[in-house]
Design an enzyme around this catalytic site. Structure first.
Site, short mmCIF file in Angstrom:
data_model
loop_
_atom_site.label_atom_id
_atom_site.label_comp_id
_atom_site.label_asym_id
_atom_site.label_seq_id
_atom_site.Cartn_x
_atom_site.Cartn_y
_atom_site.Cartn_z
N ASN A 209 -2.35 -1.45 -3.37
CA ASN A 209 -2.77 -1.68 -1.98
C ASN A 209 -4.19 -1.15 -1.79
OD1 ASN A 209 -2.57 1.21 -1.19
ND2 ASN A 209 -0.43 0.84 -1.70
N ASP A 278 6.08 0.04 -2.21
CA ASP A 278 7.52 0.02 -1.97
C ASP A 278 8.29 -0.68 -3.09
OD1 ASP A 278 7.51 1.41 0.42
OD2 ASP A 278 6.97 -0.38 1.57
N LYS A 288 0.01 -8.51 -22.74
CA LYS A 288 -0.59 -9.28 -21.66
C LYS A 288 0.16 -10.61 -21.49
CE LYS A 288 -4.84 -11.40 -20.15
NZ LYS A 288 -5.97 -12.19 -20.61
N PHE A 322 2.94 9.95 6.74
CA PHE A 322 1.95 9.06 7.35
C PHE A 322 2.61 7.70 7.52
CE2 PHE A 322 -2.40 10.66 7.73
CZ PHE A 322 -2.21 11.96 7.27
N LYS A 336 10.87 6.51 11.44
CA LYS A 336 10.60 7.12 10.13
C LYS A 336 10.71 8.64 10.17
CE LYS A 336 7.80 3.28 8.52
NZ LYS A 336 6.48 2.73 8.28
N LYS A 340 13.46 10.01 7.61
CA LYS A 340 12.98 10.76 6.44
C LYS A 340 13.03 12.27 6.65
CE LYS A 340 10.15 6.84 5.02
NZ LYS A 340 9.24 6.34 4.00
#
Ligand code: CTP
Length: 395
Positions: A209, A278, A288, A322, A336, A340
């Site tokens: 990301n 995730d 490859k 975060f 969350k 969590k």
């Protein structure tokens, strides 16, 4: 406390220079050592002798007038300073420093210093609101320079508006609070995670990301400065780890989880600012992959939710998460925190200007276990780091 602190005061050419005299007098009364550097224009408003008498130190104006000293002076003052304050700061000095111009004693010394630099701007309201000045201020703020906002009122030119330099007592208390930051995390061990994770598809490709790690590195830097022992467990970034933190570089989410667990018992606080992927490819190919087929599907399997797993064994540790969302920020973040088992979560919306990946600033909401939402204004990631640490201390 200001006792025995070395404060370098830069005075530039504005009528508010008269208030800088009061500032020097206050700082000297508080037993600080004050060295004043004036620009040529400042000397048109106040005679250097005034500052010399108030500070009991030689006032420096022109770096070439004292050929015996200048070379030593601009470096030695830069090194000696515990804090650098420019009051009043004109639009000109802000513009010069923001653009790396060092053409006199003041700008040269500012460029050479590693001390915190604080500006107290003073100017006409239209000048202050000018987008060129504002973008220079933003640029400096993003680099960690501090600004004491001018106030609104009747300005020397007769206009009403923003631009009056903050009063000397306000500047003095700002300086006090900056220098008085204690080592309030001494004896604490903090794990900070940062950056993205990379989930290998084959030896060449990966899923990841846009996280750059800036927020986590800022937290690690500040926690270190405040006396904590810091493990910075970081996915791949181009950032340099702050001096003194123990950097542990990882790639995948599973790697990250493993390295956290190695230090978890020792930690009092875990701050998960990493953008953990995730999902990871079910198979990571050893060789490859070749483009033999017209279509390619990659099966993904869920990664461990590291923070959720930590929440299950929280004990008396402090856990901070975060959340970056693109919709329903508060609802998602509230969920969350509970799911969590966190003390609080720092949530930001990817589409808010000044927030998101790779920026030097952030705009966040802090949400605690009781569902209290604290909406913070746009600030640098470094300032936000301090604020998060302050909040942890309160718990
Ligand atoms: N996190 C984690 N492990 C994961 C995913 C996320 O530890 N596999 C942590 C992040 O570091 C962050 C918090 O959980 O502190 C929330 O991450 P976020 O991506 O916003 O939430 P997710 O739980 O992944 O939920 P979703 O992606 O569905 O919004």
């Amino acid at each position: 406390m200001l006792k025995n602190k070395n404060i370098v005061l830069g005075v530039t050419g504005g009528i508010a220079a008269y208030k800088a005299c009061d500032l020097v007098s206050r700082l000297v009364k508080a037993e600080a050592n004050v060295d004043v550097i004036m620009t040529q224009n400042a000397t048109k408003f106040i005679n250097p002798l005034t500052f010399q008498s108030l500070s009991s130190n030689q006032v420096i104006v022109d770096m070439f007038k004292e050929p015996k000293y200048w070379e030593i002076q601009h470096i030695s003052l830069a090194k000696k300073a515990d804090l650098f304050i420019i009051a009043p700061a004109t639009a000109n000095i802000i513009g010069k420093i923001a653009n790396g111009i060092a053409d006199d004693m003041l700008t040269t010394t500012v460029m050479a210093t590693k001390a915190p630099v604080v500006f107290a701007p003073a100017m006409n309201c239209n000048m202050y609101e000018n987008p060129i000045l504002q973008s220079n201020i933003e640029r400096l703020k993003a680099l960690g320079y501090k600004f004491i906002e001018p106030s609104k009122g009747r300005l020397a030119c007769g206009d009403m508006g923003i631009g009056k330099m903050a009063e000397p007592d306000v500047i003095e208390s700002y300086i006090n609070s900056m220098l008085d930051r204690k080592k309030d995390f001494a004896g604490k061990t903090i794990i900070v995670t940062a950056g993205p994770t990379r989930e290998a598809i084959d030896p060449v490709r990966y899923i990841s990301n846009h996280s750059t790690g800036k927020m986590g590195y800022a937290i690690a830097q500040k926690a270190m400065a405040r006396g904590a022992k810091v493990y910075l467990i970081s996915g791949p970034t181009i950032l340099k780890a702050p001096e003194g933190v123990q950097l542990i570089s990882v790639n995948s989410a599973k790697d990250m989880q493993k390295r956290i667990m190695e230090h978890y018992d020792e930690a009092n606080i875990v701050i998960m600012s990493a953008a953990v992927a995730d999902y990871a490819p079910a198979i990571s190919h050893q060789q490859k992959m070749k483009k033999d087929n017209e279509k390619l599907s990659i099966e993904l399997v869920k990664n461990p939710d590291i923070l959720y797993e930590l929440g299950k064994i929280k004990g008396d540790k402090i856990l901070v998460g975060f959340a970056m969302e693109t919709q329903d920020l508060i609802e998602n973040a509230k969920e969350k925190v509970i799911k969590k088992n966190l003390d609080f979560i720092v949530a930001n919306d990817l589409y808010t200007e000044g927030a998101g990946f790779g920026t030097d600033t952030n705009v966040v909401k802090i949400i605690d276990r009781k569902g209290n939402v604290d909406s913070l204004p746009k600030m640098t990631k470094l300032d936000l780091a301090d604020l998060i640490l302050d909040r942890i201390l309160k718990l």
